[in-house]
Design an enzyme around this catalytic site. Structure first.
Site, mmCIF file in Angstrom:
data_model
loop_
_atom_site.group_PDB
_atom_site.id
_atom_site.type_symbol
_atom_site.label_atom_id
_atom_site.label_comp_id
_atom_site.label_asym_id
_atom_site.label_seq_id
_atom_site.Cartn_x
_atom_site.Cartn_y
_atom_site.Cartn_z
ATOM 1 N N GLU A 1 5.342 10.358 1.314
ATOM 2 C CA GLU A 1 6.189 9.207 1.390
ATOM 3 C C GLU A 1 7.263 9.706 2.620
ATOM 4 O O GLU A 1 7.308 11.132 2.452
ATOM 5 C CB GLU A 1 7.005 9.370 0.053
ATOM 6 C CG GLU A 1 8.109 8.208 0.090
ATOM 7 C CD GLU A 1 8.581 8.095 -1.422
ATOM 8 O OE1 GLU A 1 9.118 7.163 -1.819
ATOM 9 O OE2 GLU A 1 8.903 9.183 -1.734
ATOM 10 N N LYS B 1 5.985 -0.038 -2.640
ATOM 11 C CA LYS B 1 6.545 0.486 -3.826
ATOM 12 C C LYS B 1 7.267 -0.467 -4.896
ATOM 13 O O LYS B 1 8.214 -1.087 -4.652
ATOM 14 C CB LYS B 1 7.342 1.859 -3.585
ATOM 15 C CG LYS B 1 7.784 2.768 -4.598
ATOM 16 C CD LYS B 1 8.630 3.804 -3.926
ATOM 17 C CE LYS B 1 9.062 4.851 -4.911
ATOM 18 N NZ LYS B 1 9.939 5.746 -4.348
ATOM 19 N N CYS C 1 5.150 7.934 -5.149
ATOM 20 C CA CYS C 1 5.966 8.864 -5.740
ATOM 21 C C CYS C 1 6.561 8.651 -7.135
ATOM 22 O O CYS C 1 5.723 8.941 -8.029
ATOM 23 C CB CYS C 1 7.352 8.985 -4.751
ATOM 24 S SG CYS C 1 8.409 10.471 -4.964
#
Length: 272
Positions: A43, A113, A156
């Site tokens: 990321e 995300k 993440c």
């Protein structure tokens, strides 16, 4: 389908995109030379800096990141994940987007995300990702890549939401990508155990590229990019240096684990 090598790249990205792209290419080349066919960048691989600068650079970074992934995948003949980069969204916000690109430069999958990191940590750091990042509104995809199996995407903070990975497993994922910039404070206690849990409960490989070290101001990442097998065994750990965790992905091993521990088949979702 035989076994192949996967690489979880580890970087210390900064507010300097040129330096970040150069560091990323160096690690991609090294991984390809070691025989990796599937390579993941973490990321924020292209930029780690203040929100204001990220918003200003977002149009440039969105275009350059996509172009970079295509060029690198073709140049080094790898299937390449860009684990998260800014793409303009609503005014004052960006998406945090991952893209998976094939060896001919074709876009295989894209994911924005959906879980945003809004946390006050005991070390005094405060994170408000939602202040400048717009969440995606689609579940992450699973894509069938010839020779590499079925690959599921995430980013993440998603790792704390097991239902997302159960969705990927139910969609047939053999490999779960978890590119991250995990904080040093939370990483020391939670990073590895969360990744092992996602591998074990879904009997899938986990490939987790990571950020490491000091980026800017007080922002520090945990490191320890990992490759974990479906039994939860850590196959490779990049430590805290700029490097890569490289290990074999063996579909036969995954099949054996799923036969020995058929928990996915034992689910009784109607009861929940």
């Amino acid at each position: 389908m035989g076994s192949f090598l996967a690489a979880a790249v580890q970087l210390t990205s900064t507010p300097d995109p040129d330096a970040n792209f150069a560091s990323a290419e160096e690690q991609i080349e090294l991984a390809a030379r070691r025989g990796a066919e599937l390579v993941g960048l973490p990321e924020n691989f292209a930029f780690m800096g203040e929100d204001e600068q990220r918003l200003e650079l977002a149009p440039f970074l969105a275009e350059r990141c996509s172009s970079f992934l295509v060029t690198m995948a073709r140049r080094y003949q790898v299937t390449l994940l860009g684990g998260g980069f800014p793409v303009p969204a609503e005014p004052g916000q960006t998406f945090n987007r991952a893209e998976l690109v094939g060896t001919e430069g074709q876009l295989l999958a894209r994911y924005d995300k959906i879980h945003l990191f809004d946390v006050d940590l005991p070390d005094g750091n405060t994170y408000r990702e939602s202040a400048t990042v717009q969440p995606g509104d689609h579940l992450p995809p699973v894509v069938d890549v010839p020779g590499l199996g079925r690959i599921g995407l995430s980013i993440c903070y998603d790792v704390r939401f097991p239902e997302l990975y159960r969705h990927l497993a139910q969609a047939g994922a053999d490999v779960l990508f978890v590119p991250a910039a995990f904080t040093a404070f939370t990483g020391k206690d939670h990073w590895q155990v969360l990744l092992q849990a996602r591998a074990i409960e879904n009997t899938a490989y986990v490939v987790a590229p990571a950020q490491t070290g000091q980026h800017y101001g007080r922002r520090q990442s945990h490191g320890h990019a990992l490759v974990i097998d479906p039994w939860g065994t850590v196959l490779a750990d990049a430590g805290v240096s700029v490097s890569a965790a490289i290990a074999p992905i063996d579909p036969g091993h995954a099949q054996r684990v799923r036969a020995q521990m058929p928990s996915l088949r034992h689910r009784r979702p109607a009861l929940f």
